[in-house]
Motif scaffolding. Structure first.
Motif, PDB file in Angstrom:
ATOM      1  N   THR A  72       0.541  -1.047   0.060  1.00  0.00           N
ATOM      2  CA  THR A  72      -0.035  -0.521   0.596  1.00  0.00           C
ATOM      3  C   THR A  72       1.228   1.475  -0.140  1.00  0.00           C
ATOM      4  O   THR A  72       0.307   1.943  -0.416  1.00  0.00           O
ATOM      5  N   VAL A  73       2.066   1.435   0.246  1.00  0.00           N
ATOM      6  CA  VAL A  73       3.464   2.606   0.271  1.00  0.00           C
ATOM      7  C   VAL A  73       3.273   2.734  -0.794  1.00  0.00           C
ATOM      8  O   VAL A  73       3.513   4.515  -1.288  1.00  0.00           O
ATOM      9  N   PHE A  74       2.820   2.326  -1.554  1.00  0.00           N
ATOM     10  CA  PHE A  74       2.582   2.734  -3.431  1.00  0.00           C
ATOM     11  C   PHE A  74       1.330   3.470  -3.772  1.00  0.00           C
ATOM     12  O   PHE A  74       1.748   4.116  -4.823  1.00  0.00           O
ATOM     13  N   LYS A  75       0.609   3.136  -3.109  1.00  0.00           N
ATOM     14  CA  LYS A  75      -0.732   4.072  -3.708  1.00  0.00           C
ATOM     15  C   LYS A  75      -0.742   5.239  -2.218  1.00  0.00           C
ATOM     16  O   LYS A  75      -2.105   5.532  -2.626  1.00  0.00           O
ATOM     17  N   THR A  76       0.245   5.433  -1.383  1.00  0.00           N
ATOM     18  CA  THR A  76      -0.569   6.367  -0.178  1.00  0.00           C
ATOM     19  C   THR A  76       0.327   7.390  -0.419  1.00  0.00           C
ATOM     20  O   THR A  76       1.078   7.582  -0.216  1.00  0.00           O
ATOM     21  N   ARG A  77      -0.676   8.632  -0.085  1.00  0.00           N
ATOM     22  CA  ARG A  77       0.043  10.100  -0.211  1.00  0.00           C
ATOM     23  C   ARG A  77       1.579   9.921   0.702  1.00  0.00           C
ATOM     24  O   ARG A  77       1.058  10.444   2.098  1.00  0.00           O
ATOM     25  N   ILE A  78       2.413   9.899   0.189  1.00  0.00           N
ATOM     26  CA  ILE A  78       3.836  10.138   1.819  1.00  0.00           C
ATOM     27  C   ILE A  78       4.062  11.054   0.992  1.00  0.00           C
ATOM     28  O   ILE A  78       5.033  12.334  -0.425  1.00  0.00           O
ATOM     29  N   LEU A  79       4.100  12.316   2.361  1.00  0.00           N
ATOM     30  CA  LEU A  79       4.798  13.970   1.818  1.00  0.00           C
ATOM     31  C   LEU A  79       6.230  14.133   3.443  1.00  0.00           C
ATOM     32  O   LEU A  79       5.165  14.618   4.521  1.00  0.00           O
ATOM     33  N   ARG A  80       7.346  13.735   2.074  1.00  0.00           N
ATOM     34  CA  ARG A  80       8.230  13.857   2.892  1.00  0.00           C
ATOM     35  C   ARG A  80       8.991  15.155   3.379  1.00  0.00           C
ATOM     36  O   ARG A  80       7.850  16.433   2.844  1.00  0.00           O
ATOM     37  N   CYS A  81       9.071  15.262   4.417  1.00  0.00           N
ATOM     38  CA  CYS A  81       9.762  17.071   4.996  1.00  0.00           C
ATOM     39  C   CYS A  81      10.985  16.274   5.953  1.00  0.00           C
ATOM     40  O   CYS A  81      11.327  15.122   6.175  1.00  0.00           O
ATOM     41  N   LYS A  82      11.831  17.135   5.924  1.00  0.00           N
ATOM     42  CA  LYS A  82      12.988  17.638   7.104  1.00  0.00           C
ATOM     43  C   LYS A  82      12.790  17.293   9.175  1.00  0.00           C
ATOM     44  O   LYS A  82      12.958  15.956   9.016  1.00  0.00           O
ATOM     45  N   THR A  83      11.891  17.803   9.369  1.00  0.00           N
ATOM     46  CA  THR A  83      11.491  18.280  10.016  1.00  0.00           C
ATOM     47  C   THR A  83      10.312  18.205  10.534  1.00  0.00           C
ATOM     48  O   THR A  83       9.612  18.691  10.176  1.00  0.00           O
ATOM     49  N   LEU A  84       9.646  17.395  11.471  1.00  0.00           N
ATOM     50  CA  LEU A  84       8.152  17.615  11.895  1.00  0.00           C
ATOM     51  C   LEU A  84       7.934  19.296  12.142  1.00  0.00           C
ATOM     52  O   LEU A  84       7.157  19.538  11.578  1.00  0.00           O
ATOM     53  N   HIS A  85       8.207  19.597  13.257  1.00  0.00           N
ATOM     54  CA  HIS A  85       8.044  21.135  14.296  1.00  0.00           C
ATOM     55  C   HIS A  85       7.640  21.841  12.797  1.00  0.00           C
ATOM     56  O   HIS A  85       6.858  22.961  12.795  1.00  0.00           O
ATOM     57  N   ASP A  86       9.541  21.834  12.322  1.00  0.00           N
ATOM     58  CA  ASP A  86       8.469  23.149  11.171  1.00  0.00           C
ATOM     59  C   ASP A  86       7.776  23.316  10.233  1.00  0.00           C
ATOM     60  O   ASP A  86       6.834  23.802   9.938  1.00  0.00           O
ATOM     61  N   THR A  87       7.810  22.079   9.814  1.00  0.00           N
ATOM     62  CA  THR A  87       6.867  21.713   8.703  1.00  0.00           C
ATOM     63  C   THR A  87       4.970  22.081   9.331  1.00  0.00           C
ATOM     64  O   THR A  87       4.115  22.463   8.794  1.00  0.00           O
ATOM     65  N   LEU A  88       5.258  21.635  10.564  1.00  0.00           N
ATOM     66  CA  LEU A  88       3.401  21.556  11.265  1.00  0.00           C
ATOM     67  C   LEU A  88       2.896  22.840  11.240  1.00  0.00           C
ATOM     68  O   LEU A  88       2.178  23.421  11.252  1.00  0.00           O
ATOM     69  N   ALA A  89       4.630  23.971  11.953  1.00  0.00           N
ATOM     70  CA  ALA A  89       4.340  24.864  11.786  1.00  0.00           C
ATOM     71  C   ALA A  89       3.707  25.937  10.884  1.00  0.00           C
ATOM     72  O   ALA A  89       2.565  27.098  11.006  1.00  0.00           O
ATOM     73  N   ARG A  90       4.388  25.186   9.608  1.00  0.00           N
ATOM     74  CA  ARG A  90       3.435  25.985   8.634  1.00  0.00           C
ATOM     75  C   ARG A  90       2.473  25.867   8.187  1.00  0.00           C
ATOM     76  O   ARG A  90       1.804  26.074   7.428  1.00  0.00           O
ATOM     77  N   PHE A  91       1.575  24.539   8.492  1.00  0.00           N
ATOM     78  CA  PHE A  91       0.614  24.158   8.031  1.00  0.00           C
ATOM     79  C   PHE A  91      -0.592  25.042   8.872  1.00  0.00           C
ATOM     80  O   PHE A  91      -1.315  25.541   8.476  1.00  0.00           O
ATOM     81  N   ARG A  92       0.327  24.841  10.764  1.00  0.00           N
ATOM     82  CA  ARG A  92      -0.891  25.882  11.082  1.00  0.00           C
ATOM     83  C   ARG A  92      -1.019  27.111  10.603  1.00  0.00           C
ATOM     84  O   ARG A  92      -2.169  27.819  10.418  1.00  0.00           O
ATOM     85  N   GLU A  93       0.041  28.421  10.383  1.00  0.00           N
ATOM     86  CA  GLU A  93      -0.185  29.680   9.685  1.00  0.00           C
ATOM     87  C   GLU A  93      -0.784  29.677   8.615  1.00  0.00           C
ATOM     88  O   GLU A  93      -1.500  30.217   7.945  1.00  0.00           O
ATOM     89  N   ALA A  94      -0.592  27.888   7.807  1.00  0.00           N
ATOM     90  CA  ALA A  94      -1.971  27.873   6.254  1.00  0.00           C
ATOM     91  C   ALA A  94      -3.077  27.441   6.865  1.00  0.00           C
ATOM     92  O   ALA A  94      -4.099  27.366   6.190  1.00  0.00           O
ATOM     93  N   GLY A  95      -3.315  27.435   7.894  1.00  0.00           N
ATOM     94  CA  GLY A  95      -4.813  27.192   8.914  1.00  0.00           C
ATOM     95  C   GLY A  95      -4.747  25.610   9.072  1.00  0.00           C
ATOM     96  O   GLY A  95      -6.809  25.609   9.143  1.00  0.00           O
TER      97      GLY A  95
END
Lengths: 255, 255
Positions: free
Chosen positions: B160-183
């Motif tokens: 199933t890994v071949f049909k699941t959207r995997i969103l890579r990022c460097k660190t979770l903290h910074d990426t989640l902060a950007r998502f929060r800014e986006a609402g």
């Protein structure tokens, strides 16, 4: 007469014992005072190292009888000479019982999981953990064709096997037939079923049968089931891990 | 100008490649024509045995380019000399992407899982399998502190890994902060939370953060979360397997 009553009482008691083995699982069980232990068995050949001393001390502290025996006797007690490490412990678990005793006093409503060919100990442990957390009333575990409660299962259940009602039986087919006679609905999980899990109503007397991860529910058990249900899946996924399926059944009314 | 556009296009393409390794995983991926493959890499030192021949034949049949290289170059490609067995395959998966690209074109409503310290590859595979089947829109997988997609994960995800959207990022903290800014609402799973999973409403822009099995969600990530929720458990069970938690989140509206 007195003798046979005595015999039956003793038989019922010994039937309720779960013998675990291996130094780490035994020590952990002894250290958790919420787990009732009956007797500790140690092989005389054990070296008196720190772990064996810790096991002895833990048993002494709780006034648990210690049986020193030879290596052969110990392997007859553990039934697993390869992995017992010279140590076995009888647990007197209130929730470790038989399908027979449950059938003799059926509650007005209940939900059980029945395991049909679950051979992977890690999956068995995870099923127990999910079922316990989700409030399933018991797990029907046949002696034939399924993993049995052993150190790997205890570990993977994260100790929940000690507070989950495990109902042992010889073969699943015969036991399910008796539950059906008693009015219990037997429902097999199958990816080909028309009904989905959300079609299953509220309270009732119900057993969900979980099949082997590769082959599903066996033909013999399918034939005596009342019906089958599936869990609707997206992205053309064909199956779920069996412990995940157990969790979705157990938690379905609470989410 | 032309050059930098070309560079960015190429960079985006190579960013989207998932390189898998090991003879069995590579052969299985080649034999499944629904999995788009870009290039096969073989070490010249491989003996021409039946498995290597089967891998070559499968690639030839699909007109996939074969790169013969020395052992050292191969281990730079696989990044796992110990386990690559002289074989690596670049997959061009449409669903293997980055958090950045997802953030650049956010859908009107979505639910993601974010993984915070999931180090066990088997758990990662099972999370992906459950999320895919339950219709989760993507999995945020940080490069730091989490298992990465490797043969064990592929196996445990049952493909199933071949049909699941995997969103890579460097660190979770910074990426989640950007998502929060986006609402986007960021919700951590925690056994101490007051709100339960059933309090979470219908559609919205939402990320559920799953923490390490032993330590839970990390402090840094907890601090930038909007709130936390728990899954109500019976029998004093303290935690669930993280893949089971993922499944209960993914399937909660369908049960």
């Amino acid at each position: 007469m007195q003798d046979s009553e005595d015999y039956l009482r003793k038989k019922a008691f010994f039937d309720s014992l779960l013998t675990i083995y291996g130094r780490k699982p035994v020590l952990e069980a002894l250290q958790d005072e919420s787990i009732p232990a009956y007797k500790l068995h140690l092989a005389q050949s054990n070296r008196d190292d720190s772990v064996v001393r810790a096991i002895r001390d833990a048993a002494d502290k709780r006034n648990i009888e210690i049986n020193l025996c030879d290596r052969k006797a110990l392997s007859r007690i553990s039934r697993n000479a390869k992995q017992d490490q010279g140590v076995a412990l009888d647990l007197a678990l209130p929730h470790y019982g038989t399908a027979d005793s449950f059938l003799n006093s059926l509650p007005a409503s209940f939900e059980l999981l029945a395991l049909d060919g679950i051979t992977n100990p890690q999956n068995l442990g995870m099923i127990i953990r999910s079922a316990c957390a989700g409030g399933i009333d018991g797990i029907l575990l046949p002696q034939k064709g399924c993993a049995q409660v052993d150190p790997l299962v205890i570990k993977s259940s994260v100790g929940t096997v000690f507070k989950t009602r495990i109902l042992r039986c010889k073969t699943l087919h015969d036991t399910l037939a008796r539950f059906r006679e008693a009015g219990t609905e037997v429902i097999g999980l199958s990816s080909h079923a028309k009904r989905t899990l959300s079609d299953i109503g509220g309270s009732g007397c119900r057993i969900f049968v979980l099949g082997n991860e590769t082959h599903g529910v066996s033909d013999a058990v399918s034939r005596i089931s009342d019906s089958s249900v599936r869990i609707p899946m997206q992205n053309q996924v064909e199956s779920l891990n069996v412990a995940v399926t157990a969790a979705l059944i157990a938690f379905r009314k609470q989410l």
